[in-house]
Design an enzyme around this catalytic site. Structure first.
Site, short mmCIF file in Angstrom:
data_model
loop_
_atom_site.label_atom_id
_atom_site.label_comp_id
_atom_site.label_asym_id
_atom_site.label_seq_id
_atom_site.Cartn_x
_atom_site.Cartn_y
_atom_site.Cartn_z
N GLU A 167 0.79 -1.24 0.00
CA GLU A 167 0.00 0.00 0.00
C GLU A 167 0.82 1.28 0.00
O GLU A 167 0.77 2.08 0.94
CB GLU A 167 -0.97 0.02 1.19
N GLU A 376 -5.86 -8.50 0.92
CA GLU A 376 -6.58 -8.04 2.12
C GLU A 376 -8.03 -7.74 1.73
O GLU A 376 -8.30 -7.17 0.67
CB GLU A 376 -5.98 -6.75 2.71
C1 BG6 Z 1 -4.39 -2.00 5.16
C2 BG6 Z 1 -3.06 -2.36 5.75
O1 BG6 Z 1 -4.33 -0.69 4.76
O2 BG6 Z 1 -5.52 -1.99 6.00
C3 BG6 Z 1 -3.12 -3.17 7.03
O3 BG6 Z 1 -2.26 -2.99 4.80
C4 BG6 Z 1 -4.24 -2.63 7.91
O4 BG6 Z 1 -1.86 -3.11 7.65
C5 BG6 Z 1 -5.56 -2.78 7.17
O5 BG6 Z 1 -4.30 -3.20 9.17
C6 BG6 Z 1 -6.78 -2.36 7.96
O6 BG6 Z 1 -6.62 -1.05 8.41
P1 BG6 Z 1 -6.80 -0.67 9.94
O7 BG6 Z 1 -6.45 0.77 10.04
O8 BG6 Z 1 -8.19 -0.94 10.28
O9 BG6 Z 1 -5.84 -1.53 10.69
#
Ligand code: BG6
Length: 477
Positions: A167, A376
């Site tokens: 990201e 993700e």
């Molecule tokens: C992504 C990242 O942007 O979102 C992760 O790669 C992150 O590291 C995930 O944990 C969810 O975001 P957040 O802020 O809810 O942890």
């Protein structure tokens, strides 16, 4: 919402997985020779957990992999902590760090789980920030290539799927992830110099991966989502396209076509924030063409036009975990994000949008025609461990079910998708919302500041996802 009549399914070899990142779940932040990284050194928001213990995976990886096996994972995405391997950012290799990842990788393979490894997930060694301001300096490129080389040589015989930078866009929009500070320069000059350096870092990683890891598949992790125009006013459609370019195509084009997107380059030059090229950069960028694209998708966006004279609003997190406490970003002359009344949001104001997932996948595939791995996707929520010792996260099941269906429709539409790694296999530290915002299939028994016993408890979604994997993607309504 079928587009074609003939249904498609997931390919036999589809990699059902789970995801994580080192600083968010390993803990052991200063053990066995590891030095602090930039994420260890950021003071947590008031009342929130830090990186020191997180899910304590470093000490419990064996039992965690046993749970992964029980879940039926075919693949597992995790990241390697640079400062565990090279505590000084370069030079002496920490053999204890190598030993940890050797054990982890071997155990995954023993359990028939394919390791998918991210090289850089927000966690540069802190000493490099102190020494030369991290990714703002080109000096990082030598150190990052040394790190990649060490890692490929140590693990490349067993790891074939590699992810370069996680990201890049979040790193730019949330400066705390950058490991450098703007000093007295105009924010955006610094931001887009880093963007350039990250893109070169990606290309270096791709080249080295191909040199040291025969048969490898390597790609960048892009966090991107579609945006909708807030109204049918043509200006709002233009705003939506501006966002596609500034938050998406600008980065995809650098990674995949090895060049700056033309209207993005004009945007940078117009504002005097374009990066400087050194000799060799153009060729290097071209050599970074990946084998696949890794996509992180959580939500969609909605935008309206923002006049050039408007005041910029930077990206911000909802820190309260209460709906409605979000400030939407605004980029003068380009777009302002806003609420979409057709979509439900999470407690942190992320708009849940499975159809947007399908559209995002199609837009990317139509433009770049590279296979896609989802690295993700998931729902951050307040989970409750009830008196019976169970966690009934039906809301997460609903979210994932709808997104998996949307992914299936995208496959039917013609998009080549070969893996899905929901965020996250087990609860871990959120990047900005501590331990209260949970994503896992496995509950970790702790709160923000009370470590309790860190026991692992299977959530309702664990059993549900196990069945999804077993049936290769069948969703029972
Ligand atoms: C992504 C990242 O942007 O979102 C992760 O790669 C992150 O590291 C995930 O944990 C969810 O975001 P957040 O802020 O809810 O942890």
């Amino acid at each position: 919402m079928e587009y074609l009549k003939k249904p498609a399914g997931f390919p036999e070899s589809f990699m059902w997985g789970g995801a994580s990142a080192a600083f968010q779940y390993e803990g052991a932040w200063n053990e066995d020779g590891k030095s602090p990284n930039i994420m260890d050194m950021i003071p947590p928001h008031e009342g929130m957990a830090d990186t020191h213990v997180t899910s304590d995976h470093y000490h419990r990886y064996g039992d965690d992999i046993t749970l992964m096996k029980e879940l039926g994972l075919k693949g597992y995405r995790f990241s390697i902590s640079w400062s565990r391997i090279l505590p000084n950012g370069r030079g002496k290799v920490n053999q204890e760090g190598i030993a940890f990842y050797n054990k982890l990788i071997d155990k995954l393979i023993e359990n028939d789980i394919i390791p998918v490894v991210t090289l850089y997930h927000f966690d540069m060694p802190y000493c490099l920030k102190e020494e030369y301001n991290g990714w703002a300096s080109r000096k990082i490129l030598d150190d990052f290539s040394e790190f990649c080389e060490v890692v490929f040589k140590a693990f490349g015989s067993r790891v074939k799927y590699w992810l370069t930078i996680n990201e890049q866009i979040s790193i730019l929009f949330y400066p705390k992830f950058t490991g450098s500070s703007p000093e007295d320069e105009k924010d955006d000059i610094w931001r887009y110099r880093m963007n350039h350096n990250f893109s070169l870092g990606h290309a270096i990683a791709v080249k080295l991966c191909r040199k040291y890891v025969p048969g490898c598949k390597v790609g960048p992790v892009v966090g991107w989502n579609v945006s909708y125009p807030a109204t049918s006013k043509p200006e709002d459609s233009l705003a939506s396209y501006n966002r596609d370019v500034i938050q998406g195509y600008s980065i995809f084009d650098l990674y995949i076509q090895g060049k700056y997107n033309p209207s993005f380059w004009s945007y940078l030059c117009d504002r005097g924030i374009q990066p400087e090229f050194s000799s060799g950069d153009k060729d290097l960028l071209k050599e970074g063409r990946p084998d696949f694209i890794a996509l992180n998708y959580y939500r969609s966006a909605t935008v309206k036009y923002a006049f050039l004279e408007s005041r910029e609003i930077k990206h911000q997190y909802n820190l309260s975990g209460k709906k409605g406490n979000i400030t939407y970003p605004l980029r003068p002359g380009a777009y302002q994000e806003c609420k979409n009344d057709y979509l439900e949001v999470t407690d942190w104001d992320w708009a849940m949008d499975p159809a947007g997932f399908r559209l995002t996948l199609r837009k990317i595939y139509d433009r770049y025609e590279l296979p896609i791995m989802i690295t993700e996707n998931g729902l951050g929520a307040y989970d409750v461990l009830d008196d019976a010792g169970t966690i009934n996260d039906e809301y997460r099941i609903q979210y994932l079910a709808k997104h998996i269906k949307a992914m299936k429709l995208a496959i039917q539409d013609g998009v080549e998708i070969f893996g899905y790694h929901p965020w996250s296999f087990m609860d871990l530290l959120s990047t900005s919302n501590g331990f209260s915002k949970r994503y896992g299939f496995v509950y970790v028994n702790r709160t923000e500041n009370d470590l309790k016993d860190l026991r692992r408890i299977r959530k309702k979604s664990f059993y549900w996802y196990r069945n999804v994997i077993k049936t290769n993607g069948e969703i029972v309504d």
